[in-house]
Motif scaffolding. Structure first.
Motif, PDB file in Angstrom:
ATOM      1  N   ALA A  66      -3.432 -15.701   4.521  1.00  0.00           N
ATOM      2  CA  ALA A  66      -4.411 -15.614   5.601  1.00  0.00           C
ATOM      3  C   ALA A  66      -4.427 -16.881   6.443  1.00  0.00           C
ATOM      4  O   ALA A  66      -4.646 -16.825   7.663  1.00  0.00           O
ATOM      5  CB  ALA A  66      -5.801 -15.338   5.037  1.00  0.00           C
ATOM      6  N   SER A  67      -4.178 -17.998   5.835  1.00  0.00           N
ATOM      7  CA  SER A  67      -4.189 -19.251   6.588  1.00  0.00           C
ATOM      8  C   SER A  67      -3.023 -19.329   7.566  1.00  0.00           C
ATOM      9  O   SER A  67      -3.012 -20.154   8.458  1.00  0.00           O
ATOM     10  CB  SER A  67      -4.152 -20.446   5.639  1.00  0.00           C
ATOM     11  N   ARG A  68      -2.063 -18.440   7.411  1.00  0.00           N
ATOM     12  CA  ARG A  68      -0.876 -18.439   8.274  1.00  0.00           C
ATOM     13  C   ARG A  68      -0.878 -17.265   9.243  1.00  0.00           C
ATOM     14  O   ARG A  68       0.082 -17.064   9.961  1.00  0.00           O
ATOM     15  CB  ARG A  68       0.375 -18.383   7.409  1.00  0.00           C
ATOM     16  N   GLU A  69      -1.950 -16.485   9.249  1.00  0.00           N
ATOM     17  CA  GLU A  69      -2.018 -15.307  10.110  1.00  0.00           C
ATOM     18  C   GLU A  69      -2.755 -15.614  11.400  1.00  0.00           C
ATOM     19  O   GLU A  69      -3.557 -16.537  11.480  1.00  0.00           O
ATOM     20  CB  GLU A  69      -2.756 -14.175   9.389  1.00  0.00           C
ATOM     21  N   LEU A  70      -2.488 -14.786  12.399  1.00  0.00           N
ATOM     22  CA  LEU A  70      -3.267 -14.846  13.627  1.00  0.00           C
ATOM     23  C   LEU A  70      -4.655 -14.326  13.318  1.00  0.00           C
ATOM     24  O   LEU A  70      -4.819 -13.363  12.580  1.00  0.00           O
ATOM     25  CB  LEU A  70      -2.623 -13.978  14.709  1.00  0.00           C
ATOM     26  N   LYS A  71      -5.662 -14.953  13.890  1.00  0.00           N
ATOM     27  CA  LYS A  71      -7.032 -14.533  13.613  1.00  0.00           C
ATOM     28  C   LYS A  71      -7.713 -14.074  14.895  1.00  0.00           C
ATOM     29  O   LYS A  71      -7.354 -14.477  15.990  1.00  0.00           O
ATOM     30  CB  LYS A  71      -7.811 -15.690  12.986  1.00  0.00           C
ATOM     31  N   ASP A  72      -8.695 -13.230  14.721  1.00  0.00           N
ATOM     32  CA  ASP A  72      -9.530 -12.756  15.825  1.00  0.00           C
ATOM     33  C   ASP A  72      -8.754 -12.032  16.919  1.00  0.00           C
ATOM     34  O   ASP A  72      -9.101 -12.121  18.095  1.00  0.00           O
ATOM     35  CB  ASP A  72     -10.326 -13.932  16.434  1.00  0.00           C
ATOM     36  N   VAL A  73      -7.701 -11.318  16.526  1.00  0.00           N
ATOM     37  CA  VAL A  73      -6.985 -10.482  17.482  1.00  0.00           C
ATOM     38  C   VAL A  73      -7.795  -9.206  17.628  1.00  0.00           C
ATOM     39  O   VAL A  73      -8.074  -8.531  16.637  1.00  0.00           O
ATOM     40  CB  VAL A  73      -5.547 -10.172  16.999  1.00  0.00           C
ATOM     41  N   PRO A  74      -8.195  -8.854  18.851  1.00  0.00           N
ATOM     42  CA  PRO A  74      -9.027  -7.655  19.033  1.00  0.00           C
ATOM     43  C   PRO A  74      -8.294  -6.388  18.584  1.00  0.00           C
ATOM     44  O   PRO A  74      -7.084  -6.253  18.784  1.00  0.00           O
ATOM     45  CB  PRO A  74      -9.291  -7.610  20.540  1.00  0.00           C
ATOM     46  N   ARG A  75      -9.038  -5.483  17.971  1.00  0.00           N
ATOM     47  CA  ARG A  75      -8.466  -4.220  17.529  1.00  0.00           C
ATOM     48  C   ARG A  75      -7.932  -3.461  18.740  1.00  0.00           C
ATOM     49  O   ARG A  75      -8.605  -3.371  19.771  1.00  0.00           O
ATOM     50  CB  ARG A  75      -9.539  -3.391  16.825  1.00  0.00           C
ATOM     51  N   GLY A  76      -6.718  -2.953  18.608  1.00  0.00           N
ATOM     52  CA  GLY A  76      -6.091  -2.207  19.690  1.00  0.00           C
ATOM     53  C   GLY A  76      -5.237  -3.081  20.604  1.00  0.00           C
ATOM     54  O   GLY A  76      -4.471  -2.568  21.409  1.00  0.00           O
ATOM     55  N   HIS A  77      -5.369  -4.387  20.491  1.00  0.00           N
ATOM     56  CA  HIS A  77      -4.545  -5.309  21.271  1.00  0.00           C
ATOM     57  C   HIS A  77      -3.090  -5.138  20.818  1.00  0.00           C
ATOM     58  O   HIS A  77      -2.833  -4.820  19.653  1.00  0.00           O
ATOM     59  CB  HIS A  77      -5.023  -6.742  21.017  1.00  0.00           C
ATOM     60  N   PRO A  78      -2.109  -5.322  21.713  1.00  0.00           N
ATOM     61  CA  PRO A  78      -0.709  -5.177  21.308  1.00  0.00           C
ATOM     62  C   PRO A  78      -0.333  -6.041  20.090  1.00  0.00           C
ATOM     63  O   PRO A  78       0.451  -5.611  19.243  1.00  0.00           O
ATOM     64  CB  PRO A  78       0.074  -5.604  22.549  1.00  0.00           C
ATOM     65  N   LEU A  79      -0.905  -7.228  19.980  1.00  0.00           N
ATOM     66  CA  LEU A  79      -0.623  -8.055  18.796  1.00  0.00           C
ATOM     67  C   LEU A  79      -1.195  -7.442  17.525  1.00  0.00           C
ATOM     68  O   LEU A  79      -0.603  -7.560  16.453  1.00  0.00           O
ATOM     69  CB  LEU A  79      -1.187  -9.467  18.977  1.00  0.00           C
ATOM     70  N   ASP A  80      -2.337  -6.766  17.644  1.00  0.00           N
ATOM     71  CA  ASP A  80      -2.927  -6.078  16.500  1.00  0.00           C
ATOM     72  C   ASP A  80      -1.971  -5.003  16.004  1.00  0.00           C
ATOM     73  O   ASP A  80      -1.714  -4.889  14.804  1.00  0.00           O
ATOM     74  CB  ASP A  80      -4.277  -5.480  16.892  1.00  0.00           C
ATOM     75  N   LEU A  81      -1.436  -4.218  16.922  1.00  0.00           N
ATOM     76  CA  LEU A  81      -0.473  -3.178  16.564  1.00  0.00           C
ATOM     77  C   LEU A  81       0.776  -3.796  15.943  1.00  0.00           C
ATOM     78  O   LEU A  81       1.273  -3.310  14.922  1.00  0.00           O
ATOM     79  CB  LEU A  81      -0.105  -2.350  17.797  1.00  0.00           C
ATOM     80  N   LEU A  82       1.265  -4.875  16.518  1.00  0.00           N
ATOM     81  CA  LEU A  82       2.452  -5.546  15.995  1.00  0.00           C
ATOM     82  C   LEU A  82       2.208  -6.041  14.568  1.00  0.00           C
ATOM     83  O   LEU A  82       3.055  -5.870  13.681  1.00  0.00           O
ATOM     84  CB  LEU A  82       2.826  -6.731  16.893  1.00  0.00           C
ATOM     85  N   ILE A  83       1.054  -6.619  14.320  1.00  0.00           N
ATOM     86  CA  ILE A  83       0.714  -7.117  12.979  1.00  0.00           C
ATOM     87  C   ILE A  83       0.664  -5.965  11.988  1.00  0.00           C
ATOM     88  O   ILE A  83       1.231  -6.047  10.891  1.00  0.00           O
ATOM     89  CB  ILE A  83      -0.626  -7.890  13.016  1.00  0.00           C
ATOM     90  N   LEU A  84       0.004  -4.867  12.364  1.00  0.00           N
ATOM     91  CA  LEU A  84      -0.084  -3.708  11.475  1.00  0.00           C
ATOM     92  C   LEU A  84       1.296  -3.112  11.192  1.00  0.00           C
ATOM     93  O   LEU A  84       1.606  -2.751  10.055  1.00  0.00           O
ATOM     94  CB  LEU A  84      -1.011  -2.650  12.076  1.00  0.00           C
ATOM     95  N   GLU A  85       2.120  -3.026  12.228  1.00  0.00           N
ATOM     96  CA  GLU A  85       3.466  -2.499  12.042  1.00  0.00           C
ATOM     97  C   GLU A  85       4.273  -3.395  11.110  1.00  0.00           C
ATOM     98  O   GLU A  85       4.984  -2.918  10.230  1.00  0.00           O
ATOM     99  CB  GLU A  85       4.189  -2.369  13.380  1.00  0.00           C
ATOM    100  N   ASN A  86       4.149  -4.697  11.303  1.00  0.00           N
ATOM    101  CA  ASN A  86       4.894  -5.627  10.456  1.00  0.00           C
ATOM    102  C   ASN A  86       4.440  -5.561   9.004  1.00  0.00           C
ATOM    103  O   ASN A  86       5.257  -5.668   8.088  1.00  0.00           O
ATOM    104  CB  ASN A  86       4.780  -7.066  10.980  1.00  0.00           C
ATOM    105  N   GLN A  87       3.163  -5.386   8.781  1.00  0.00           N
ATOM    106  CA  GLN A  87       2.668  -5.256   7.414  1.00  0.00           C
ATOM    107  C   GLN A  87       3.289  -4.035   6.738  1.00  0.00           C
ATOM    108  O   GLN A  87       3.692  -4.090   5.578  1.00  0.00           O
ATOM    109  CB  GLN A  87       1.135  -5.155   7.397  1.00  0.00           C
TER     110      GLN A  87
END
Length: 103
Positions: A66-87
């Motif tokens: 968690a200390s290495r993750e992006l924080k406070d990315v709004p849900r639905g933001h392209p980065l949110d989707l990218l993070i979920l896809e990568n997981q």
């Protein structure tokens, strides 16, 4: 780190392991976890057992990850989707890697 995962598989509580090995966990890179799991397979652990406990492995290392993750990315933001896809990709690639190491 391999000893930590073995203890986890033996039923030691995740919180106990986090407290006991806080410093060691802070030194772990996320990429190391699948390599340790592959070593455990070579030592006789079953793929199914490792896959069943993958969520616990992540829980054990969650604070470090968690200390290495992006924080406070709004849900639905392209980065949110990218993070979920990568997981999801990481989860599937770890499973494929475990099976491939048996070949």
């Amino acid at each position: 780190m391999k000893n930590l995962i073995k203890q986890l598989h033996q039923g030691v509580d995740v919180k106990e392991l986090k407290e006991k090995y806080r410093y060691e966990l802070s030194q772990v890179l996320p990429i190391e976890i699948p390599f340790v799991e592959q070593e455990l397979l070579k030592e006789g652990f079953r793929v199914d057992d490792i896959l069943k406990l993958c969520d616990l492995h992540v829980e054990l290392f969650r604070e470090v990850l968690a200390s290495r993750e992006l924080k406070d990315v709004p849900r639905g933001h392209p980065l949110d989707l990218l993070i979920l896809e990568n997981q999801e990709i990481l989860k599937w690639s770890e499973a494929l890697g475990l099976y491939a190491s048996l070949l």
